[in-house]
Write a protein that holds these residues in place. Structure first.
Motif, PDB file in Angstrom:
ATOM      1  N   GLU A  41      -4.669 -32.323 -15.116  1.00 51.46           N
ATOM      2  CA  GLU A  41      -4.235 -32.562 -13.740  1.00 51.46           C
ATOM      3  C   GLU A  41      -4.011 -34.038 -13.438  1.00 51.46           C
ATOM      4  O   GLU A  41      -3.605 -34.388 -12.333  1.00 51.46           O
ATOM      5  N   VAL A  42      -4.274 -34.910 -14.411  1.00 49.00           N
ATOM      6  CA  VAL A  42      -4.146 -36.345 -14.178  1.00 49.00           C
ATOM      7  C   VAL A  42      -2.902 -36.917 -14.850  1.00 49.00           C
ATOM      8  O   VAL A  42      -2.079 -37.579 -14.222  1.00 49.00           O
ATOM      9  N   TYR A  43      -2.758 -36.636 -16.138  1.00 43.75           N
ATOM     10  CA  TYR A  43      -1.699 -37.272 -16.913  1.00 43.75           C
ATOM     11  C   TYR A  43      -0.595 -36.324 -17.355  1.00 43.75           C
ATOM     12  O   TYR A  43       0.258 -36.704 -18.149  1.00 43.75           O
ATOM     13  N   ALA A  44      -0.588 -35.097 -16.865  1.00 45.99           N
ATOM     14  CA  ALA A  44       0.486 -34.165 -17.205  1.00 45.99           C
ATOM     15  C   ALA A  44       1.725 -34.490 -16.370  1.00 45.99           C
ATOM     16  O   ALA A  44       1.611 -35.013 -15.248  1.00 45.99           O
ATOM     17  N   PRO A  45       2.929 -34.209 -16.891  1.00 41.97           N
ATOM     18  CA  PRO A  45       4.146 -34.431 -16.091  1.00 41.97           C
ATOM     19  C   PRO A  45       4.065 -33.703 -14.756  1.00 41.97           C
ATOM     20  O   PRO A  45       3.608 -32.556 -14.697  1.00 41.97           O
ATOM     21  N   ARG A  46       4.500 -34.357 -13.702  1.00 43.29           N
ATOM     22  CA  ARG A  46       4.392 -33.780 -12.361  1.00 43.29           C
ATOM     23  C   ARG A  46       5.541 -32.791 -12.116  1.00 43.29           C
ATOM     24  O   ARG A  46       6.526 -33.086 -11.437  1.00 43.29           O
ATOM     25  N   ARG A  47       5.391 -31.607 -12.674  1.00 44.11           N
ATOM     26  CA  ARG A  47       6.444 -30.596 -12.571  1.00 44.11           C
ATOM     27  C   ARG A  47       6.694 -30.175 -11.126  1.00 44.11           C
ATOM     28  O   ARG A  47       7.814 -29.829 -10.758  1.00 44.11           O
ATOM     29  N   GLU A  48       5.658 -30.180 -10.320  1.00 43.96           N
ATOM     30  CA  GLU A  48       5.834 -29.806  -8.920  1.00 43.96           C
ATOM     31  C   GLU A  48       6.695 -30.798  -8.160  1.00 43.96           C
ATOM     32  O   GLU A  48       7.203 -30.500  -7.075  1.00 43.96           O
ATOM     33  N   LEU A  49       6.894 -31.984  -8.752  1.00 39.38           N
ATOM     34  CA  LEU A  49       7.761 -33.006  -8.147  1.00 39.38           C
ATOM     35  C   LEU A  49       9.096 -33.096  -8.862  1.00 39.38           C
ATOM     36  O   LEU A  49       9.889 -34.007  -8.594  1.00 39.38           O
ATOM     37  N   GLY A  50       9.350 -32.180  -9.776  1.00 35.87           N
ATOM     38  CA  GLY A  50      10.606 -32.193 -10.519  1.00 35.87           C
ATOM     39  C   GLY A  50      10.574 -33.018 -11.783  1.00 35.87           C
ATOM     40  O   GLY A  50      11.611 -33.241 -12.409  1.00 35.87           O
ATOM     41  N   VAL A  51       9.396 -33.503 -12.181  1.00 38.95           N
ATOM     42  CA  VAL A  51       9.270 -34.319 -13.395  1.00 38.95           C
ATOM     43  C   VAL A  51       8.814 -33.412 -14.532  1.00 38.95           C
ATOM     44  O   VAL A  51       7.693 -32.904 -14.511  1.00 38.95           O
ATOM     45  N   THR A  52       9.672 -33.211 -15.527  1.00 42.87           N
ATOM     46  CA  THR A  52       9.344 -32.295 -16.617  1.00 42.87           C
ATOM     47  C   THR A  52       8.966 -33.017 -17.900  1.00 42.87           C
ATOM     48  O   THR A  52       8.402 -32.395 -18.803  1.00 42.87           O
ATOM     49  N   THR A  53       9.269 -34.292 -18.004  1.00 40.97           N
ATOM     50  CA  THR A  53       8.890 -35.059 -19.197  1.00 40.97           C
ATOM     51  C   THR A  53       8.301 -36.401 -18.769  1.00 40.97           C
ATOM     52  O   THR A  53       8.741 -37.007 -17.789  1.00 40.97           O
ATOM     53  N   LYS A  54       7.328 -36.865 -19.516  1.00 40.13           N
ATOM     54  CA  LYS A  54       6.729 -38.160 -19.231  1.00 40.13           C
ATOM     55  C   LYS A  54       7.708 -39.283 -19.559  1.00 40.13           C
ATOM     56  O   LYS A  54       8.576 -39.145 -20.424  1.00 40.13           O
ATOM     57  N   GLY A  55       7.523 -40.404 -18.874  1.00 45.42           N
ATOM     58  CA  GLY A  55       8.278 -41.596 -19.216  1.00 45.42           C
ATOM     59  C   GLY A  55       7.677 -42.298 -20.424  1.00 45.42           C
ATOM     60  O   GLY A  55       6.539 -42.027 -20.816  1.00 45.42           O
ATOM     61  N   ARG A  56       8.450 -43.208 -21.004  1.00 48.37           N
ATOM     62  CA  ARG A  56       7.954 -43.965 -22.145  1.00 48.37           C
ATOM     63  C   ARG A  56       6.942 -45.007 -21.682  1.00 48.37           C
ATOM     64  O   ARG A  56       7.001 -45.499 -20.556  1.00 48.37           O
ATOM     65  N   VAL A  57       6.025 -45.345 -22.577  1.00 47.45           N
ATOM     66  CA  VAL A  57       5.022 -46.375 -22.305  1.00 47.45           C
ATOM     67  C   VAL A  57       5.228 -47.525 -23.279  1.00 47.45           C
ATOM     68  O   VAL A  57       5.332 -47.314 -24.490  1.00 47.45           O
ATOM     69  N   MET A  58       5.297 -48.741 -22.751  1.00 48.31           N
ATOM     70  CA  MET A  58       5.474 -49.937 -23.556  1.00 48.31           C
ATOM     71  C   MET A  58       4.408 -50.952 -23.179  1.00 48.31           C
ATOM     72  O   MET A  58       4.241 -51.264 -22.000  1.00 48.31           O
ATOM     73  N   TRP A  59       3.666 -51.446 -24.155  1.00 50.69           N
ATOM     74  CA  TRP A  59       2.609 -52.426 -23.916  1.00 50.69           C
ATOM     75  C   TRP A  59       3.130 -53.813 -24.248  1.00 50.69           C
ATOM     76  O   TRP A  59       3.711 -54.038 -25.305  1.00 50.69           O
ATOM     77  N   SER A  64       3.641 -42.981 -16.036  1.00 49.30           N
ATOM     78  CA  SER A  64       4.398 -42.232 -17.039  1.00 49.30           C
ATOM     79  C   SER A  64       4.405 -40.752 -16.703  1.00 49.30           C
ATOM     80  O   SER A  64       5.441 -40.074 -16.838  1.00 49.30           O
ATOM     81  N   ALA A  65       3.275 -40.222 -16.250  1.00 46.52           N
ATOM     82  CA  ALA A  65       3.199 -38.816 -15.865  1.00 46.52           C
ATOM     83  C   ALA A  65       4.082 -38.515 -14.664  1.00 46.52           C
ATOM     84  O   ALA A  65       4.556 -37.390 -14.492  1.00 46.52           O
ATOM     85  N   HIS A  66       4.336 -39.520 -13.846  1.00 50.55           N
ATOM     86  CA  HIS A  66       5.239 -39.367 -12.704  1.00 50.55           C
ATOM     87  C   HIS A  66       6.693 -39.599 -13.098  1.00 50.55           C
ATOM     88  O   HIS A  66       7.564 -39.615 -12.228  1.00 50.55           O
TER      89      HIS A  66
END
Length: 225
Positions: free
Chosen positions: A142-160, A105-107
């Motif tokens: 540094e683990v679960y934050a959006p990967r802004r350095e990779l162009g990801v500014t928002t987390k994806g949705r999580v569905m269980w 999700s962070a990616h």
């Protein structure tokens, strides 16, 4: 004559002894048991909080591969997905407490965490809530934050999702059937290695049917550290 006292175990020996005990318990539980009973056995272990395979965090190898080798993932999330395109979808089969679900999700992936154990899914939801609370305090920055350095500014949705990976019920009957074209990424860390040999060809077929053509199926070995 009294027997000679045994020397105390040092930390390394004690750790080895604990690992062997855990291994023997798992082996005795699953050896020679029909595969159809395995989901029930896993759920029993979760209810007893016997989860020695849980490392307490996501796979570092997965994080590195997603961060350093984006060329391996042609549909990897980027800023282009933030507003005008659906995010790519990922599946973690046998997701357990969901550490890798939260990492994906962070990616930037919309992630489906699947497990046959109801108790495991309850633990995954608790873990998601705990991570969110601790993330607000900066613990997982540094683990679960959006990967802004990779162009990801928002987390994806999580569905269980609770279900059997090899059956279609969890796709067709639980509201997750919108993934008609398959997943862009399927990640397996501890699921395949827990399957009996006779179930592994079925695993390969199911994996192929669940993913989009030319999309990435990622399985990393379980490495003790």
């Amino acid at each position: 004559m009294a027997s000679d006292p045994q020397p105390p175990l040092n930390k390394s020996s004690a750790d080895d002894h604990a690992i062997q005990s855990q291994f023997h318990r798992l082996r005795s539980l699953f050896k020679d048991s029909d595969y159809s009973t395995h989901p029930e056995h896993w759920d029993t272990l979760w209810k007893e909080s016997f989860t020695p395979w849980d490392r307490g965090g996501p796979s570092q190898a997965l994080d590195e591969v997603l961060s350093l080798h984006r060329e391996l993932f042609p549909n990897a999330p980027s800023s282009a997905h933030d507003w005008d395109k659906p995010k790519p979808k990922a599946l973690v089969a046998g997701c357990e407490r969901g550490h890798d679900v939260l990492l994906l999700s962070a990616h930037g992936y919309d992630v489906y965490g699947l497990d046959s154990s109801v108790t495991s899914m309850e633990e995954a939801k608790k873990n998601e809530k705990r991570v969110a609370e601790e993330d607000a305090e900066g613990k997982w920055k540094e683990v679960y934050a959006p990967r802004r350095e990779l162009g990801v500014t928002t987390k994806g949705r999580v569905m269980w999702v609770t279900g059997d990976f090899f059956e279609d019920d969890w796709v067709n009957d639980s509201g997750y059937g919108k993934v008609k074209t398959g997943f862009d990424l399927i990640f397996d860390y501890t699921f395949f290695c827990a399957l009996p040999p006779e179930a592994r060809p079925q695993w390969a077929k199911r994996l192929s049917r669940s993913s989009q053509p030319r999309r990435r199926k990622t399985s990393l070995p379980r490495v003790a550290t």
